[in-house]
Design an enzyme around this catalytic site. Sequence first.
Site, PDB file in Angstrom:
ATOM      1  N   GLU A 162       0.847  -1.199   0.000  1.00 56.01           N
ATOM      2  CA  GLU A 162       0.000   0.000   0.000  1.00 56.01           C
ATOM      3  C   GLU A 162       0.879   1.244   0.000  1.00 56.01           C
ATOM      4  O   GLU A 162       1.874   1.309   0.743  1.00 56.01           O
ATOM      5  CB  GLU A 162      -0.881  -0.045   1.252  1.00 56.01           C
ATOM      6  CG  GLU A 162      -2.266   0.478   1.040  1.00 56.01           C
ATOM      7  CD  GLU A 162      -3.107  -0.375   0.089  1.00 56.01           C
ATOM      8  OE1 GLU A 162      -3.103  -0.075  -1.127  1.00 56.01           O
ATOM      9  OE2 GLU A 162      -3.759  -1.308   0.554  1.00 56.01           O
TER      10      GLU A 162
ATOM     11  N   THR B 290       2.853   2.086  -2.175  1.00 58.43           N
ATOM     12  CA  THR B 290       4.154   1.779  -2.757  1.00 58.43           C
ATOM     13  C   THR B 290       4.163   2.055  -4.259  1.00 58.43           C
ATOM     14  O   THR B 290       5.225   2.224  -4.849  1.00 58.43           O
ATOM     15  CB  THR B 290       4.516   0.288  -2.542  1.00 58.43           C
ATOM     16  OG1 THR B 290       3.380  -0.490  -2.909  1.00 58.43           O
ATOM     17  CG2 THR B 290       4.871   0.007  -1.100  1.00 58.43           C
TER      18      THR B 290
ATOM     19  N   GLY C 116     -16.336   5.143  -2.656  1.00 59.48           N
ATOM     20  CA  GLY C 116     -15.717   5.698  -1.445  1.00 59.48           C
ATOM     21  C   GLY C 116     -15.338   4.635  -0.432  1.00 59.48           C
ATOM     22  O   GLY C 116     -15.068   4.931   0.724  1.00 59.48           O
TER      23      GLY C 116
ATOM     24  N   GLY D 233     -12.825   2.377  -1.130  1.00 58.45           N
ATOM     25  CA  GLY D 233     -11.466   1.919  -1.415  1.00 58.45           C
ATOM     26  C   GLY D 233     -11.414   0.721  -2.340  1.00 58.45           C
ATOM     27  O   GLY D 233     -10.419   0.004  -2.376  1.00 58.45           O
TER      28      GLY D 233
ATOM     29  N   SER E 292     -11.892   1.069  -5.645  1.00 56.97           N
ATOM     30  CA  SER E 292     -11.521   1.620  -6.947  1.00 56.97           C
ATOM     31  C   SER E 292     -12.655   1.658  -7.959  1.00 56.97           C
ATOM     32  O   SER E 292     -12.492   1.281  -9.125  1.00 56.97           O
ATOM     33  CB  SER E 292     -10.330   0.864  -7.544  1.00 56.97           C
ATOM     34  OG  SER E 292      -9.225   1.079  -6.740  1.00 56.97           O
TER      35      SER E 292
ATOM     36  N   SER F 243     -13.584   4.298  -9.154  1.00 60.49           N
ATOM     37  CA  SER F 243     -13.177   5.311 -10.138  1.00 60.49           C
ATOM     38  C   SER F 243     -12.285   4.697 -11.218  1.00 60.49           C
ATOM     39  O   SER F 243     -12.434   5.003 -12.400  1.00 60.49           O
ATOM     40  CB  SER F 243     -12.495   6.501  -9.466  1.00 60.49           C
ATOM     41  OG  SER F 243     -11.337   6.098  -8.795  1.00 60.49           O
TER      42      SER F 243
ATOM     43  N   GLU G  97      -7.500  10.433 -13.902  1.00 62.97           N
ATOM     44  CA  GLU G  97      -7.642  10.570 -12.440  1.00 62.97           C
ATOM     45  C   GLU G  97      -6.767  11.740 -11.937  1.00 62.97           C
ATOM     46  O   GLU G  97      -7.205  12.527 -11.107  1.00 62.97           O
ATOM     47  CB  GLU G  97      -7.218   9.251 -11.795  1.00 62.97           C
ATOM     48  CG  GLU G  97      -7.365   9.211 -10.306  1.00 62.97           C
ATOM     49  CD  GLU G  97      -8.548   8.374  -9.841  1.00 62.97           C
ATOM     50  OE1 GLU G  97      -9.040   7.529 -10.607  1.00 62.97           O
ATOM     51  OE2 GLU G  97      -8.978   8.592  -8.702  1.00 62.97           O
TER      52      GLU G  97
ATOM     53  N   ASP H 121      -4.482   0.746  -9.306  1.00 64.77           N
ATOM     54  CA  ASP H 121      -5.920   0.471  -9.430  1.00 64.77           C
ATOM     55  C   ASP H 121      -6.301   0.211 -10.878  1.00 64.77           C
ATOM     56  O   ASP H 121      -7.027  -0.735 -11.195  1.00 64.77           O
ATOM     57  CB  ASP H 121      -6.738   1.655  -8.894  1.00 64.77           C
ATOM     58  CG  ASP H 121      -6.375   1.993  -7.461  1.00 64.77           C
ATOM     59  OD1 ASP H 121      -5.675   1.185  -6.828  1.00 64.77           O
ATOM     60  OD2 ASP H 121      -6.780   3.071  -6.989  1.00 64.77           O
TER      61      ASP H 121
END
Length: 396
Positions: A34, A36, A122, A124, A126, A128, A160, A172
């Site tokens: 995470e 990274t 919202g 987590g 993904s 989006s 994004e 993502d």
Amino acid sequence: MYDRGHHIGQKFKERFGVQPLLVRAPGRINLIGEHTDYNDGFVMPAAIDREIVFAFGPSTDGRTIIYADDVGEAVEIDLHSIRPDKRGGWINYLLGVIDRFQDRNIDVAPFWCLFGGNIPVGSGLSSSAALECGFAYGLRALSYAELSDEELIRMAQWSEHNYAGVKCGIMDQFASVMGRKDQVLMLDCRDLSYRHLPFAPRDFKVVLFDSNVKHALATSGYNTRRSECEEGLSILQRDNPAIRSLRDVSQEEVEVRKNFFPDNVFKRLRYVTGEIARVQAAARDLERNDLIAFGAKMTETHRGLSELYEVSCAELDFLVERLTTSPHVAGARMMGGGFGGCAIALVRPDAVSAIAESLGDAYRSTFGLELTVHQVNLVDGTGLVPAPNPRQHNTN
Ligand code: GLA
């Protein structure tokens, strides 16, 4: 069984009167690695069975209309003047993709699009990235564009950054496009080389515990964390210009230079360098099928995210603390950008419902919030929805 492809296809036909081309794009989990990705490190994500389905067709009246079925909102787009919509919202993720196509001189002809899905927003997971990637995939097909999957992934990420204002890494979008059924990706974010590792354990389930604390990456500390990493990097580069990213530095090398950094930057660097090494060790655990050792690393990651990277919150810390004291859980941690969203855990299959229930009660009485529990399966990345089998149709 509910068939989202069929459902979205039907809706498109009702609205626009023609048969669409159908594309599905999944959300993602990340087992470990995470914060990274934007430091040239490793990540271990996978695409999951929460998805957005898009229906596309060429417009017959010269107008370009996109309809978001879940929120019942239509937006008409002027293809001659693509720019971010100041009001924000879902349309920007798509406008950014059109911007990239046009930037490549791809002629995007007027089209209709309708989409809907079941990736919680919202949390987590993904949604989006799925929005950008599924849309880019459909637009590529519609406009006969010769673009590789990697180019689509980069266009989605660009959108994004520039239309949604989140300086995200590549994880993502990469997972949403390149995921594979029952496999996780071991992705090297430095050069985008990757391997698929089998992940279909019988003795553990991947379970997501959604805190229902909604994160909003653009307004949260995500971009701040990224610039703290850049600040740390530039301090390191003063001594050694050969260092290109935090990937090139070990945790020990950071620790001996503690006094060179402001406190917050030192903590961020300790976490990132430790996490990059941890993901590589975790990949070896997975190859040995040692999920107990793997899970322990997930829990270590949480500690780092909470205490050093400081992107957790009281609700997620509570969930992880409770989960990791259960003998039926191999490991747990907050997942994704942070500041809310889900915790991911590896849980013994026969303990999932009891844990969900008791943790849900404890969570409600401590925070007054509902806990939503999702069991997820790993699926293939973005692609065309297979042609329907007429005998299996059911619109439940
Ligand atoms: C978000 C970003 C990713 C990644 C994670 C943290 O999901 O979009 O690029 O940085 O946060 O690992």
